[in-house]
Design a protein around this motif. Structure first.
Motif, mmCIF file in Angstrom:
data_model
loop_
_atom_site.group_PDB
_atom_site.id
_atom_site.type_symbol
_atom_site.label_atom_id
_atom_site.label_comp_id
_atom_site.label_asym_id
_atom_site.label_seq_id
_atom_site.Cartn_x
_atom_site.Cartn_y
_atom_site.Cartn_z
ATOM 1 N N ILE A 135 0.742 -1.400 -0.361
ATOM 2 C CA ILE A 135 0.314 -0.265 -0.093
ATOM 3 C C ILE A 135 0.758 1.384 -0.833
ATOM 4 O O ILE A 135 0.762 2.440 -0.334
ATOM 5 C CB ILE A 135 -0.569 -0.164 1.611
ATOM 6 C CG1 ILE A 135 -2.341 -0.873 0.900
ATOM 7 C CG2 ILE A 135 -2.063 1.308 1.452
ATOM 8 C CD1 ILE A 135 -3.109 -1.430 2.096
ATOM 9 N N ASP A 136 2.001 1.376 0.592
ATOM 10 C CA ASP A 136 3.130 2.439 0.542
ATOM 11 C C ASP A 136 3.557 2.527 -0.032
ATOM 12 O O ASP A 136 4.658 3.228 -0.883
ATOM 13 C CB ASP A 136 3.751 2.255 1.522
ATOM 14 C CG ASP A 136 3.244 1.890 3.346
ATOM 15 O OD1 ASP A 136 2.251 2.841 3.133
ATOM 16 O OD2 ASP A 136 3.415 2.149 3.735
ATOM 17 N N GLY A 137 3.658 1.519 -1.473
ATOM 18 C CA GLY A 137 4.376 1.817 -2.862
ATOM 19 C C GLY A 137 5.992 1.211 -2.512
ATOM 20 O O GLY A 137 6.414 0.987 -4.069
ATOM 21 N N ALA A 138 5.686 0.335 -1.695
ATOM 22 C CA ALA A 138 7.637 -1.170 -1.368
ATOM 23 C C ALA A 138 6.580 -2.194 -3.327
ATOM 24 O O ALA A 138 5.871 -2.913 -3.556
ATOM 25 C CB ALA A 138 6.919 -2.169 -0.300
ATOM 26 N N SER A 139 8.027 -2.165 -3.990
ATOM 27 C CA SER A 139 8.402 -3.252 -4.404
ATOM 28 C C SER A 139 8.242 -4.347 -4.353
ATOM 29 O O SER A 139 8.867 -4.345 -2.240
ATOM 30 C CB SER A 139 9.069 -3.229 -6.075
ATOM 31 O OG SER A 139 10.521 -2.979 -5.065
ATOM 32 N N ASN A 140 8.138 -6.061 -4.214
ATOM 33 C CA ASN A 140 8.665 -7.191 -3.976
ATOM 34 C C ASN A 140 10.310 -7.039 -3.569
ATOM 35 O O ASN A 140 9.929 -7.690 -2.293
ATOM 36 C CB ASN A 140 8.271 -8.239 -4.423
ATOM 37 C CG ASN A 140 7.299 -8.671 -5.162
ATOM 38 O OD1 ASN A 140 6.496 -8.087 -4.249
ATOM 39 N ND2 ASN A 140 6.756 -9.610 -6.463
ATOM 40 N N PHE A 141 11.418 -6.753 -4.125
ATOM 41 C CA PHE A 141 12.130 -6.596 -3.316
ATOM 42 C C PHE A 141 11.938 -5.664 -2.332
ATOM 43 O O PHE A 141 13.233 -5.476 -1.336
ATOM 44 C CB PHE A 141 13.028 -5.692 -4.637
ATOM 45 C CG PHE A 141 14.982 -6.007 -3.930
ATOM 46 C CD1 PHE A 141 15.284 -7.556 -4.126
ATOM 47 C CD2 PHE A 141 15.243 -4.622 -3.515
ATOM 48 C CE1 PHE A 141 17.124 -7.128 -3.342
ATOM 49 C CE2 PHE A 141 16.593 -4.966 -3.155
ATOM 50 C CZ PHE A 141 16.739 -5.993 -2.873
ATOM 51 N N GLY A 142 11.383 -4.205 -2.185
ATOM 52 C CA GLY A 142 11.553 -3.847 -1.102
ATOM 53 C C GLY A 142 10.985 -3.936 0.170
ATOM 54 O O GLY A 142 11.648 -4.467 1.613
ATOM 55 N N ILE A 143 9.594 -5.619 -0.273
ATOM 56 C CA ILE A 143 9.406 -5.402 0.687
ATOM 57 C C ILE A 143 10.529 -6.887 1.696
ATOM 58 O O ILE A 143 10.428 -7.187 2.767
ATOM 59 C CB ILE A 143 8.073 -6.347 0.142
ATOM 60 C CG1 ILE A 143 6.972 -5.942 0.361
ATOM 61 C CG2 ILE A 143 7.289 -7.860 1.736
ATOM 62 C CD1 ILE A 143 5.958 -6.538 -0.335
ATOM 63 N N TYR A 144 11.257 -7.766 0.986
ATOM 64 C CA TYR A 144 12.622 -8.284 1.231
ATOM 65 C C TYR A 144 13.492 -7.697 1.998
ATOM 66 O O TYR A 144 13.769 -8.204 2.905
ATOM 67 C CB TYR A 144 13.291 -9.487 0.003
ATOM 68 C CG TYR A 144 14.455 -9.793 -0.087
ATOM 69 C CD1 TYR A 144 14.433 -10.914 0.743
ATOM 70 C CD2 TYR A 144 15.025 -8.651 -0.500
ATOM 71 C CE1 TYR A 144 15.344 -11.186 0.487
ATOM 72 C CE2 TYR A 144 16.894 -9.803 -0.156
ATOM 73 C CZ TYR A 144 16.897 -10.679 0.015
ATOM 74 O OH TYR A 144 17.758 -11.135 0.473
ATOM 75 N N TRP A 145 13.641 -6.796 1.371
ATOM 76 C CA TRP A 145 15.149 -5.775 1.957
ATOM 77 C C TRP A 145 14.314 -4.890 3.026
ATOM 78 O O TRP A 145 15.338 -4.834 4.354
ATOM 79 C CB TRP A 145 15.341 -5.032 0.842
ATOM 80 C CG TRP A 145 16.407 -4.184 0.897
ATOM 81 C CD1 TRP A 145 17.109 -2.772 1.900
ATOM 82 C CD2 TRP A 145 17.879 -4.918 1.416
ATOM 83 N NE1 TRP A 145 18.249 -2.428 2.172
ATOM 84 C CE2 TRP A 145 19.021 -3.935 2.339
ATOM 85 C CE3 TRP A 145 18.521 -5.656 1.059
ATOM 86 C CZ2 TRP A 145 19.751 -4.202 2.133
ATOM 87 C CZ3 TRP A 145 20.015 -6.399 1.457
ATOM 88 C CH2 TRP A 145 20.830 -5.203 2.046
ATOM 89 N N ARG A 146 13.287 -4.163 3.154
ATOM 90 C CA ARG A 146 13.009 -3.633 4.342
ATOM 91 C C ARG A 146 12.138 -3.845 5.480
ATOM 92 O O ARG A 146 11.926 -3.290 6.624
ATOM 93 C CB ARG A 146 12.084 -2.376 3.752
ATOM 94 C CG ARG A 146 13.056 -1.166 2.933
ATOM 95 C CD ARG A 146 13.102 0.069 2.206
ATOM 96 N NE ARG A 146 13.740 0.597 1.439
ATOM 97 C CZ ARG A 146 13.048 0.931 0.440
ATOM 98 N NH1 ARG A 146 12.728 -0.024 -0.618
ATOM 99 N NH2 ARG A 146 14.969 1.740 -0.122
ATOM 100 N N VAL A 147 11.188 -4.768 4.743
ATOM 101 C CA VAL A 147 10.408 -5.933 6.020
ATOM 102 C C VAL A 147 10.849 -7.006 6.293
ATOM 103 O O VAL A 147 10.890 -7.432 7.264
ATOM 104 C CB VAL A 147 8.724 -5.601 5.241
ATOM 105 C CG1 VAL A 147 7.833 -6.755 6.596
ATOM 106 C CG2 VAL A 147 8.580 -4.509 4.804
ATOM 107 N N VAL A 148 11.019 -7.979 5.650
ATOM 108 C CA VAL A 148 11.659 -9.347 6.231
ATOM 109 C C VAL A 148 12.881 -9.751 6.441
ATOM 110 O O VAL A 148 12.764 -10.281 7.533
ATOM 111 C CB VAL A 148 11.141 -10.333 4.664
ATOM 112 C CG1 VAL A 148 11.408 -11.496 5.111
ATOM 113 C CG2 VAL A 148 10.299 -10.127 4.044
ATOM 114 N N LEU A 149 13.969 -9.097 5.776
ATOM 115 C CA LEU A 149 14.575 -9.001 6.016
ATOM 116 C C LEU A 149 15.316 -8.117 7.883
ATOM 117 O O LEU A 149 16.704 -9.703 8.533
ATOM 118 C CB LEU A 149 15.838 -8.712 5.682
ATOM 119 C CG LEU A 149 16.819 -9.773 4.183
ATOM 120 C CD1 LEU A 149 17.642 -8.852 3.558
ATOM 121 C CD2 LEU A 149 16.712 -10.934 4.897
#
Length: 284
Positions: free
Chosen positions: A182-196
């Motif tokens: 919703i905030d505009g994150a891409s799949n890699f952004g989710i991987y880098w900023r959320v999951v890791l």
């Protein structure tokens, strides 16, 4: 209802608890015997190593043995080679396995489950099956006697550590992914900023597994490294052994030096290591 004052007193250990602690202490003592003998031997002279009866505490401490392992052979070079290979292996394994695990755990795509089962099936292949084909490939690529064959495979993932990270990633709520999108994150952004950032225990477990395996690896360097100046610690320890002669005091000193980084890393990172292993089974 009133609470008795006796309820606030610390409970004394039962005989079962005391017995279990006694067994653990005894087991720990026996496990420390080889380490104690290694330390004792490393401080002896060659003439007193095989003395009878054995001397647990040397009469004279030969601390120069630790200096001799760096003077008689290029042991410092072996340590540096091992550090370089191990760091590249750890970084490569974390990057590649976390990316693959993220795709299996957080993304929805056709054939995901089938490919995941195929990946798990490769765990049943012993390394001896792929050893010769892999050697032939690197030989045709003219990469023998370089560190590339020891590093490159670890940048291509691995089934066990990928499975470990995938299980941990699945325990992270998917609502976090939706909020990030919703905030505009891409799949890699989710991987880098959320999951890791939320997966530090699992990543620490992967790093420790990989560090231990790469640091102590003997068979891989034995096959691919031929030049003496490219040896790792595991191969360098053979410098103190001959067909008819072994310098046990220097070998034990070098073994203690080689073992020290692994012990220190596990000692300081055991909290994250245990969390990473335990939490991988939260959600399957």
């Amino acid at each position: 209802m009133t609470v008795s004052a006796h309820d606030n007193r610390p409970r004394l250990p039962t005989w079962e608890t005391a017995l279990s602690h006694l067994v653990l202490v005894a087991g720990g003592f026996f496990l420390m015997i080889p380490l104690a003998w290694m330390l004792s031997t490393s401080l002896k002279s060659l003439g007193t190593v095989m003395s009878l009866p054995p001397e647990w505490i040397p009469r004279t401490f030969h601390w120069e043995n630790y200096a001799d392992i760096f003077r008689l052979v290029p042991f410092g070079r072996y340590v540096w080679n091992t550090v370089v290979i191990t760091l590249l292996d750890v970084v490569g394994k974390i990057v590649s396995c976390s990316l693959v695990a993220f795709a299996f755990a957080r993304l929805r795509w056709r054939g995901r489950e089938v490919l995941f089962l195929i990946m798990l099936a490769t765990m049943m292949l012993p390394p001896q099956v792929t050893m010769i084909p892999q050697f032939v490939v690197f030989k045709h690529m003219e990469l023998i006697d370089t560190i590339v064959p020891l590093v490159l495979p670890n940048w291509l993932g691995g089934p066990f550590l990928t499975f470990l990270l995938r299980q941990f990633f699945m325990s992270i709520p998917l609502d976090l992914d939706d909020a990030a999108r919703i905030d505009g994150a891409s799949n890699f952004g989710i991987y880098w900023r959320v999951v890791l950032p939320l997966s530090k225990p699992a990543l620490a477990a992967v790093a420790i597994f990989m560090f231990n395996g790469s640091w102590n690896d003997f068979f891989g360097p034995l096959i691919y490294l031929h030049s003496r100046d490219k040896y790792t610690i595991a191969l360098g320890l053979r410098s103190f052994q001959d067909q008819n002669y072994t310098e046990w005091h220097l070998l034990m000193a070098a073994s203690l030096v080689a073992m020290l980084p692994v012990v220190l890393i596990f000692f300081f990172a055991q909290k994250y290591f245990i969390q990473g292993i335990v939490f991988t089974g939260v959600k399957g």
